[in-house]
Design a protein around this motif. Structure first.
Motif, PDB file in Angstrom:
ATOM      1  N   ASN A   5       4.701  -2.477  -0.367  1.00 27.64           N
ATOM      2  CA  ASN A   5       3.672  -1.422   0.685  1.00 27.64           C
ATOM      3  C   ASN A   5       4.091  -0.120   0.910  1.00 27.64           C
ATOM      4  O   ASN A   5       3.436   0.751   1.204  1.00 27.64           O
ATOM      5  N   ASP A  55       3.047  -4.732  -9.401  1.00 31.68           N
ATOM      6  CA  ASP A  55       2.413  -5.055  -8.258  1.00 31.68           C
ATOM      7  C   ASP A  55       2.003  -4.023  -7.472  1.00 31.68           C
ATOM      8  O   ASP A  55       0.813  -3.879  -7.003  1.00 31.68           O
ATOM      9  N   THR A  59      -1.880  -2.911  -6.628  1.00 31.25           N
ATOM     10  CA  THR A  59      -2.140  -2.844  -5.105  1.00 31.25           C
ATOM     11  C   THR A  59      -2.928  -1.620  -5.012  1.00 31.25           C
ATOM     12  O   THR A  59      -3.920  -1.540  -4.270  1.00 31.25           O
ATOM     13  N   ARG A  94      -8.154  -9.701  -8.083  1.00 31.69           N
ATOM     14  CA  ARG A  94      -8.119  -9.459  -6.687  1.00 31.69           C
ATOM     15  C   ARG A  94      -9.351  -9.250  -6.004  1.00 31.69           C
ATOM     16  O   ARG A  94      -9.644  -9.800  -4.715  1.00 31.69           O
TER      17      ARG A  94
END
Length: 242
Positions: A5, A55, A59, A94
C-alpha cells in the motif's frame, strides 16, 4: 521492504536495477528501439518477476480501473501483449471482469504495418476473447510513453472486430506507469495512468539515487529531442565521471 500500500514503485525499481541510469550503470547511455538516445533505461517488463512489485502494480491498476468503471461502461478488459497480459489477468481476476488479450504479431510495430501483418496472419485470431457485438472494452498495459503502441493495440482490436463482424466500443487505456511527460499521451490517446514517472522520480533519492539523476531524467522526459544533440549528449555522458 515497503508494504504494497505504501510502496515507492520507482524507488524500488531503481534499487533493483529495473531503472538504469547513465550515471550509475552505463555512462554511454542507451539507444532505444526508436533510434533515440536516452540517459536512462526503464525495464517494466521484468516487474512480474518480483512478486511485491507485481502485486503493487496490479493493485494500483485495479484501483484505476475501478474508478474508470464508475464513469464508463466496461464489459471486458484487453491485455496488450506482452506485459499487459499478466497485469490484465490480475485485474480481471480481482474485479471479476472478462479478460481478453491481443496476439503479438511478428513484424508489426506500427499502425502502418498492421494491414500487412493481419493479412499474413491468415485465419489466426488477432485477439483472444469471446466478444459479442455491442461490448465496451478497456485496454490494459504496463507503460505509456508517447501512445503509439496503444493506438496500434486499439487498431488491432478494431481489425479483429471488423474481421468477425463485431461492433466493439473503445473506452480508453489504463496503464501502471506514464513514462512520458505528463499530459502528452493522456490527452491524445485516452490513456489513464496509476503512476507518473515525471512526478514521482524523486522516489529514487530514497534508494541511493542522486539529484543529478533525477534532474536529467525529468529534463529528458520533458524534452527528449534536446538529448539527441551530440553536444548535449556528450555533456551528459561526461557528467557520469564527475
Amino acid at each position: 521492504m515497503k508494504g504494497v500500500n505504501n510502496m515507492l514503485l520507482f524507488g524500488e525499481m531503481y534499487a533493483r536495477k529495473l531503472i538504469l541510469t547513465w550515471a550509475r550503470d552505463k555512462p554511454e547511455g542507451w539507444t532505444l528501439a526508436s533510434g533515440a538516445w536516452s540517459p536512462f533505461y526503464f525495464m517494466f517488463r521484468h516487474v512480474p518477476f518480483h512478486p511485491d512489485l507485481f502485486d503493487y502494480s496490479v493493485t494500483s491498476l485495479t484501483g484505476l480501473v475501478s474508478s474508470i468503471r464508475q464513469e464508463r461502461r466496461v464489459d471486458a478488459i484487453v491485455g496488450v501483449a506482452t506485459t499487459g497480459i499478466p497485469l490484465a489477468a490480475g485485474v480481471a481476476l480481482r474485479l471479476g471482469v472478462p479478460l481478453a488479450f491481443t496476439r503479438k504479431l511478428a513484424g508489426v510495430s506500427s499502425v502502418s504495418d498492421l494491414t500487412t501483418g493481419t493479412s499474413l496472419w491468415g485465419q489466426h485470431s488477432l485477439l483472444e476473447g469471446a466478444f459479442q457485438s455491442g461490448m465496451h472494452y478497456l485496454l490494459i498495459d504496463d507503460v505509456v510513453t508517447g501512445g503509439a503502441s496503444k493506438l496500434l493495440a486499439r487498431q488491432q482490436v478494431e481489425a479483429h472486430a471488423k474481421k468477425n463482424n463485431l461492433e466493439l466500443v473503445f473506452e480508453g487505456t489504463a496503464v501502471v506507469v506514464d513514462r512520458g511527460f505528463p499530459g502528452l499521451s493522456n490527452s491524445v490517446h485516452q490513456v489513464s495512468s496509476a503512476n507518473i514517472l515525471y512526478d514521482q522520480a524523486d522516489e529514487i533519492l530514497r534508494y541511493g539515487g542522486t539529484e543529478k539523476e533525477v534532474k536529467v531524467i525529468k529534463k529528458y522526459l520533458q524534452a527528449p529531442d534536446l538529448f539527441q544533440d551530440s553536444q548535449t549528449r556528450a555533456s551528459v555522458i561526461m557528467s557520469a565521471m564527475e
